[in-house]
Scaffold this motif. Sequence first.
Motif: not given
Ligand SMILES: Nc1nc2c(ncn2[C@@H]2O[C@H](COP(=O)(O)OP(=O)(O)OP(=O)(O)O)[C@@H](O)[C@H]2O)c(=O)[nH]1
Length: 344
Positions: A75-77, A105-107, A140-147, A168-172
């Motif tokens: 959301r922050d972006l 925003d995960h932070k 992919p890369n939507v921020g699942k692992s960060s959350l 994208p694709g860090v989590t396989r």
């Molecule tokens: N600014 C911002 N960046 C975020 C947020 N959540 C995740 N990110 C960034 O987004 C990128 C992808 O985050 P991941 O958590 O690896 O995404 P994922 O969905 O697990 O990715 P896959 O491994 O492709 O499934 C990283 O560089 C994170 O730092 C957020 O809420 N705000």
Amino acid sequence: MAQFIPRAAFPAQLSLPRSYFLGHHASGLSKMKTMLSSIDLIIECRDYRVPLTSRNPLFEESLAGRERVVVYTKRDLGSKDRPADRRREEIIRQWHAPSTTLFTDHKSKRDVKTVLNLCKQHNEERQSLLGYRILVVGMPNVGKSSLLNALRMAGVHKAKAAFTGAQPGVTRKIASGVKIVERNEEKGLEGVYLVDTPGVFVPFVPDAEAMMKLALVGSVKDTIIAPITLCDYLLYHINKQQGGETFYKEYCGPTNDVVELLEAVCKKTGRLGKGGVPDTDAAALWIIQRWRQGNLGHFILDEVSEDALEMKMREEVGMSLSQARKQAKDVQRARAKSRMSDVA
Ligand SMILES: Nc1nc2c(ncn2[C@@H]2O[C@H](COP(=O)(O)OP(=O)(O)OP(=O)(O)O)[C@@H](O)[C@H]2O)c(=O)[nH]1
């Protein structure tokens, strides 16, 4: 000085690929289906900057029958908490009702706490003998692992359990459950566990513009679309924002010409190849990264209105995975044919 007029439309990109549905996406999804009986709740993550385009109907189709919460990440972006941002969020909330919708925003400690409290509340109300298990899914890369990492830190004060990365694709693989809430003996409650999953891309992207949006937000590898094309599309969006041309004013004046912007960036940042030739590809990637980090304006790429949502739903109704695959193949064939006729 003449007033700057941004482009009203972006030229159609007929030759762009429209598919990125990879082997590990398909296997991840079928594994998710098989484990559904041990899952109590699904958290579906979508990217705040592309609320419509990051909808993957495969999740609703394949993981039907489980309660769902939709979390809009990053959301922050895309938001500065302006009245227009809040209005848009209300439209999105209504779109998903009766499912709960959150924007994060995960932070942000407050946002993470809100998600955590919702997980706790579900656990208290529904109770599960073996622990409350939540599957986290999304593109992919939507921020699942960060959350997941943020919830784990907030809930049980433990360090990262999942790798994250800007591509994208860090989590396989589907991980085993990660604890985010301890069991509570007093209340007779088991713990809450999150299960991280690999990102799954949509089987078929309806148009080239949607593909560019997904590439800009990082759901597609940066090698799939030429960086200059992607940067041009970003410039089109930047210029559409009120005062958008000021976001890049340290490099050049208002422009609709991506090459002019890229050459100016090359000069200013020293991105020059042999003989001082500007490395426009490197500059384009750099600009895209800067936008992804929130350094070139906070805005979203989809138009969100009741009409736009209705149209999106109509587009997708009834499209099964096999139909989507067939459509993707038809597009590939048409592209190959047009390439052949270009050569001839
Ligand atoms: N600014 C911002 N960046 C975020 C947020 N959540 C995740 N990110 C960034 O987004 C990128 C992808 O985050 P991941 O958590 O690896 O995404 P994922 O969905 O697990 O990715 P896959 O491994 O492709 O499934 C990283 O560089 C994170 O730092 C957020 O809420 N705000």
